[in-house]
Design an enzyme around this catalytic site. Structure first.
Site, PDB file in Angstrom:
ATOM      1  N   LYS A  49       0.825  -1.206   0.000  1.00 32.85           N
ATOM      2  CA  LYS A  49       0.000   0.000   0.000  1.00 32.85           C
ATOM      3  C   LYS A  49       0.858   1.254   0.000  1.00 32.85           C
ATOM      4  CE  LYS A  49      -4.422  -1.427   1.686  1.00 32.85           C
ATOM      5  NZ  LYS A  49      -5.485  -1.211   2.667  1.00 32.85           N
ATOM      6  N   GLN A  91      -0.529 -12.192  10.735  1.00 30.92           N
ATOM      7  CA  GLN A  91      -1.075 -12.146   9.378  1.00 30.92           C
ATOM      8  C   GLN A  91       0.133 -12.032   8.457  1.00 30.92           C
ATOM      9  OE1 GLN A  91      -3.440  -8.652   9.938  1.00 30.92           O
ATOM     10  NE2 GLN A  91      -1.753  -7.263   9.589  1.00 30.92           N
ATOM     11  N   ASP A 118      -3.186  -6.573   0.441  1.00 30.73           N
ATOM     12  CA  ASP A 118      -1.806  -6.631   0.932  1.00 30.73           C
ATOM     13  C   ASP A 118      -1.688  -7.572   2.133  1.00 30.73           C
ATOM     14  OD1 ASP A 118      -3.301  -4.924   2.557  1.00 30.73           O
ATOM     15  OD2 ASP A 118      -1.554  -3.755   3.172  1.00 30.73           O
ATOM     16  N   ASP A 153      -1.728  -7.384  17.865  1.00 31.34           N
ATOM     17  CA  ASP A 153      -2.562  -6.698  16.889  1.00 31.34           C
ATOM     18  C   ASP A 153      -3.811  -7.525  16.575  1.00 31.34           C
ATOM     19  OD1 ASP A 153      -2.583  -4.443  14.858  1.00 31.34           O
ATOM     20  OD2 ASP A 153      -2.773  -6.172  13.511  1.00 31.34           O
ATOM     21  N   ASN A 154      -4.973  -6.891  16.668  1.00 31.34           N
ATOM     22  CA  ASN A 154      -6.232  -7.548  16.295  1.00 31.34           C
ATOM     23  C   ASN A 154      -6.377  -8.976  16.820  1.00 31.34           C
ATOM     24  OD1 ASN A 154      -7.652  -5.598  14.899  1.00 31.34           O
ATOM     25  ND2 ASN A 154      -6.612  -6.037  12.956  1.00 31.34           N
ATOM     26  N   GLU A 190      -4.787  -5.651  21.582  1.00 35.88           N
ATOM     27  CA  GLU A 190      -5.241  -4.500  20.795  1.00 35.88           C
ATOM     28  C   GLU A 190      -6.543  -4.867  20.081  1.00 35.88           C
ATOM     29  OE1 GLU A 190      -5.668  -1.983  17.140  1.00 35.88           O
ATOM     30  OE2 GLU A 190      -5.094  -4.089  17.099  1.00 35.88           O
ATOM     31  N   LYS A 218       1.801   4.988   9.509  1.00 38.03           N
ATOM     32  CA  LYS A 218       1.551   3.591   9.138  1.00 38.03           C
ATOM     33  C   LYS A 218       1.917   3.350   7.675  1.00 38.03           C
ATOM     34  CE  LYS A 218      -2.864   3.076  10.233  1.00 38.03           C
ATOM     35  NZ  LYS A 218      -4.132   2.368  10.514  1.00 38.03           N
ATOM     36  N   TYR A 219       1.784   4.419   6.855  1.00 38.10           N
ATOM     37  CA  TYR A 219       1.958   4.254   5.411  1.00 38.10           C
ATOM     38  C   TYR A 219       3.199   4.939   4.868  1.00 38.10           C
ATOM     39  CZ  TYR A 219      -2.941   3.221   6.321  1.00 38.10           C
ATOM     40  OH  TYR A 219      -4.095   2.725   6.846  1.00 38.10           O
TER      41      TYR A 219
END
Lengths: 663, 663
Positions: B264, B324, B359, B395-396, B424, B536-537
């Site tokens: 991304k 992930q 992604d 994360d998640n 999180e 983040k990007y």
């Protein structure tokens, strides 16, 4: 006995750590449940149970949850899909139509077929091309093709043709999101990695567990002539009158031979005089014990005849179970190991130091031979149950072990499921609750002492709005042979009517100790909440043929109870605002709200009271301006109310309204 | 694995029906317990647990109840006698001094010796002659004679002499009721027919589980020169500044190779441009996966060096666990069975239809080879734990199965008990609660969006006054890289101070995402609660040497947190009345009340606010007129208050007080 599978299940439920369970859906906070499912909840036939639980998957997949409901007589459970209420709470209601045990268990799974349909629908709406998704869906169609009926199989075959053939794309995306396919997915779920809870239990009684109207009297006081010992035959003479008052349960204090050793005299004096008749709860003498009948009352055949005649008039006879012995009870010689000895070898009388009860010997439940004792006590109940008695009032159950009652009640109900046990424990709250959890069908309550509006509302809220509503079935008694409450001592007619009306409309189960209640015989033993010259210690003579305003109104109220389902249960109750501390108003209804009542009761036995009562408009489903028709079921007067707040006036002459409501 | 004894115990606990248990004491409603003991409650070292239960015998006998406490490292439990609070509730407190699992179990019995003493005392007071009772008591003396030490045995022998000899009657009745004998009965109980509950568990963490101050930043934005990719070496340069601000935990977003396929671009655009650095959470490329380090940050050795230098300054490094994969993660070729395939054989990207996340590829936890997948994911955490990392932000976690986390956390902590996991999950309440129950040490919260006084009080009451306090350790974040909350967008200095002061004084654990927080970089992505040009990007460049009022006050507040135990926990919290909707006041204390604070915080970042605050006099143990000394720990100003209600004024320049209280 628990099966190995059930043990494994328990294991799963209690030790997730370090296990590799692949299930994705959590089920917890199941309601109702008592002590993590240790105890059953209670219902009567045709009541319903609404089960709630928190059910949640990881992530955002579509889940399904169901209730597995099984009556003990059935081989397989029935499954009912649950509904999502929001906030991860699922719920569903089932009706219990048979007596005995039901189990309910919850099962939930990620539903991949529904999840697929949910996903493809969003993509189609978004305008995405979903060829790959359609092919993906074929696996879910194949599952239905295996399970469905002929027509369904045909339909699915057609769909697979569409899904696999790009020329049928328009048909495919139309059918992929169709309600018909959705329903087939619901109908034939693949319960992949389903998670299942333990089984929870409901015990279902006959309706009388919820709705009973008790009349207690001493059969020995039933003689026509003064000075005579009443008999079962004398009691037969009284049946029509008691039936006319609308009672459905005749409860007799113990009818067994009364101990002669250390017998108590009138007014609880320690030594009986010649001719004193003794206390019926001091059971057992050379004439017999708990399975025998006191000969002055008659024979077992007379008793059976009385039970039969009562039944003809719609009344059951409730017996008293008092597990204790007089010092001359046959058990003391046949089974001395069931009693505690003092160091000098004499028997240990009952005591609550420094008080001694020398006319009573308690069973010694800690004895090593307790199993034989339990069996014998069970055989006592079985003796009378086999004879046709289905209701028992149990004396002081809180002074015997809880697990004993659990076992005994369970054993009796296995053979006689209609049997009901009323726990006579006027003890601490948790003691009374525990007895109900362990299996008693009904329980005495603190109603006897709850007098003010605040006290009554607080107590009824606890009984009907907490977990107690699942297991504690109150039985409201304005008085008992043991309790002549201060507010009834010297009380007038209005106070008696108030107490009866409260008991009869607040609680599905109630009882009075008569005829002292309806004849207003209220003189106390000095400075005690007890009766003077109480029938516990002597025979009294009554003019049983006498009728008065109280007997008439009791008949009337009990008739209303028989005709109005809203009064045949306890928990459907809402208090209504009424701006007067001496007036109480409450709304009751049956489960389908076909029968709705509004009670307004004055707590003032001396003065008229007025106040504005607020109708529970939302629950009634009406708005201000809508007409509401009220019929006072006592006077048959009709009223039409249009407003939320309405004027009420009650006088001591008739201190309550029972309104039937009709839109 | 559960033993057969434990299984039998479970059986006893869940199926009393139809069993003949002779125990007479019921134990129920044990608190605290989660899901009937399925989950452990949580504590940190040196906290205490107060256990409550309803404990009741039948009848009126004297009972004793005790707690059996056992740390997993011990062979035998310690027993502590419980106290009666009234209404059949017993309670006792124990302190947990070691990390790891403790169990607590309750046991209770009718104490026949104490019961005997209670009875004989009443009879003696009543003037009864108790020769037989004394003889009866010899059995209880004999029990002590077997158990006692030499002196005790002597004493008991004397007593037996008294009890058995009528000439010693006066001595006998004096000693029968003596406190000395009473204490021996307490010391050497005969636990006849004792009833025992199941075991409940407490997991004890190191103190940091309750008290931690996190600073999150992107190491790739740490370079001194603009346009450069920051390195671990650059991060070392920042350590003193962050340490000076008082943080004890440096949390880095993932530091692994970033996927190159479907990467991304800036501001979450779908296709990266040449030179775009990608999203750190899209883990894995030809350069490696979850056990590798993104080469532009440095080497594993550099990382270890950074971790070591941080430790020298009292800071731990927390890593990010994001389970992930980017589409080019090595797992996709080494273990394709861990991912879901589409019907055309291609891999299934993450999606939340109609949205697609090309992604990212999720692990397929339903796959048959899930055990190998679980082992591999465990090995990822173990890799970093073995390297010395003891804190992980996950994360998640709510998109992976709950039981997976339960297992993984348990496995890691078996080897590395110091490890802490922060969940999180900004999800639904029950999802977040479930993760905490399954084992997460800390959890993100809704604090990020709770702004008004009513919202804050309601939420803190839920966290600290319900069962959540037993398992849910909140970590309050004013902002995160994912959340630029509306109230911080364009917010002034005062609002930043308010949000930091609230987090730092309400919660033992907190964190900020910097330096955007302290530098007030608040520009949102249009119409979203997100940051524009978010790190983040993309890589951002900051003047890390800049200090301002916010950094100074953060240092000050964090310093106060380090010195005041009352702020090193969350649950000892009472809100105080203050008659202004823009002012909040609350009282906090440490367990022994050696440290007591009063916070007053204005929620108005633009205007001064005044109000009268009510001191919690009863909790402080003071009366009106008693002087209370308050020191404002920010300004060092001293106050002396004498009244219950006291005037407060706060302005946006310094919108909070942290008062230390001293009588």
């Amino acid at each position: 006995m628990l099966t190995l599978v059930a043990l494994q299940h328990l294991y799963n439920q209690t030790n997730h750590s370090n296990m590799r369970r692949q299930e994705r859906v959590i089920i917890e906070s199941v309601y109702p449940q008592l002590n993590c499912g240790e105890f059953f909840i209670k219902r009567v036939v045709n009541e319903s149970v609404t089960v709630y639980a928190d059910i949640l998957p990881d992530g955002h997949d579509v889940i399904q949850a169901e209730l597995l409901i099984q009556h003990e007589s059935k081989k397989k459970p029935k499954d009912i899909r649950m509904q999502h209420q929001g906030n991860d709470v699922y719920f569903e209601t089932f009706k219990v139509t048979q007596q005995g045990f039901y189990t309910y268990q919850l099962r939930a799974w990620v539903d991949y077929a529904l999840n697929w349909q949910h996903g493809i629908e969003a993509k189609i709406k978004d305008g995405q091309h979903v060829v790959s998704e359609l092919l993906d869906g074929v696996q879910y169609l194949n599952h239905i093709r295996k399970k469905g009926n002929k027509g369904e199989k045909e339909y699915i075959k057609t769909l697979i043709g569409y899904f696999e053939n790009e020329t049928e794309y328009q048909n495919a995306i139309q059918e992929a999101v169709s309600e018909k396919l959705h329903e087939l997915f619901i109908k034939y779920p693949e319960r992949i990695l389903a998670n299942t809870t333990k089984e929870f239990k409901v015990y279902v009684d006959r309706k009388k567990a919820n709705f009973s109207t008790w009349y207690e009297f001493f059969p020995r006081s039933s003689a026509l002539e003064p000075g005579k010992h009443g008999t079962f035959k004398d009691c037969e003479r009284l049946l029509p009158k008691i039936a006319k008052m609308g009672f459905d349960t005749l409860y007799f204090p113990p009818i067994h031979p009364i101990g002669e050793k250390n017998r108590k005299g009138k007014n609880n004096t320690v030594d009986a005089q010649e001719g004193d008749s003794g206390v019926p709860w001091a059971i057992g003498s050379k004439h017999g014990g708990h399975k025998s009948i006191h000969s002055e009352l008659g024979t077992e055949a007379d008793f059976k005849a009385l039970v039969g005649k009562a039944a003809d008039l719609g009344m059951e006879v409730a017996m008293d179970i008092a597990f204790q012995a007089a010092p001359d009870h046959p058990y003391l010689s046949s089974n001395p190991e069931w009693f505690r000895k003092r160091p000098d070898g004499t028997i240990q009388y009952a005591e609550n130091p420094p008080k001694k009860y020398q006319d009573i010997v308690n069973f010694y439940f800690e004895n090593k031979a307790y199993k034989a004792l339990w069996e014998e006590l069970l055989s006592v109940v079985m003796h009378w149950a086999d004879l046709g008695i289905k209701m028992f009032r149990v004396d002081n159950p809180h002074t015997k072990p809880y697990y004993f009652w659990n076992w005994l009640i369970h054993e009796v109900k296995k053979k006689h499921p209609d049997t009901l046990f009323l726990a006579e424990a006027f003890s601490r709250p948790k003691v009374m609750q525990q007895l109900a959890k362990q299996g008693f069908s009904q329980s005495y309550t603190y109603f006897t002492w709850r007098v003010s509006k605040g006290e009554l509302i607080e107590y009824l809220t606890e009984l009907t709005q907490t977990d107690m509503k699942e297991y504690y079935r109150p039985n409201f008694w304005p008085n008992t042979p043991d309790i002549n409450p201060y507010h009834l001592q010297g009380a007038n007619e209005a106070m008696h009517l108030i107490r009866y009306a409260l008991a009869a409309t607040l609680s599905g189960n109630l009882g009075i100790y008569g005829p002292v209640f309806e004849y207003m015989v209220t003189e106390p033993f000095p400075n005690k909440e007890e009766y003077l010259d109480c029938e516990k210690y002597e025979i009294r003579h009554w003019d049983w043929s006498h009728e008065n305003k109280i007997t008439h109104l009791i008949s009337k109220i009990n008739g209303i109870r028989k005709e109005n389902a809203a009064l045949q249960q306890t928990n459907n109750l809402r208090f209504c605002h009424i701006e007067n501390e001496n007036l109480m108003a409450f709304y009751k209804w049956d489960d389908d709200r076909a029968n709705q009542l509004l009670m307004v009761i004055s707590l003032d036995s001396h003065n008229s009271q007025q106040g504005m009562v607020q109708l529970p408009m939302a629950e009634l489903g009406i708005s201000p301006g809508d007409g509401l028709h009220l019929r006072d079921l006592i006077t048959q007067n009709d009223y039409q109310w249009y407003d939320e707040w309405n004027f009420i006036e009650l006088s001591p002459a008739l201190p309550f309204h029972i309104f039937q409501l009709n839109q």
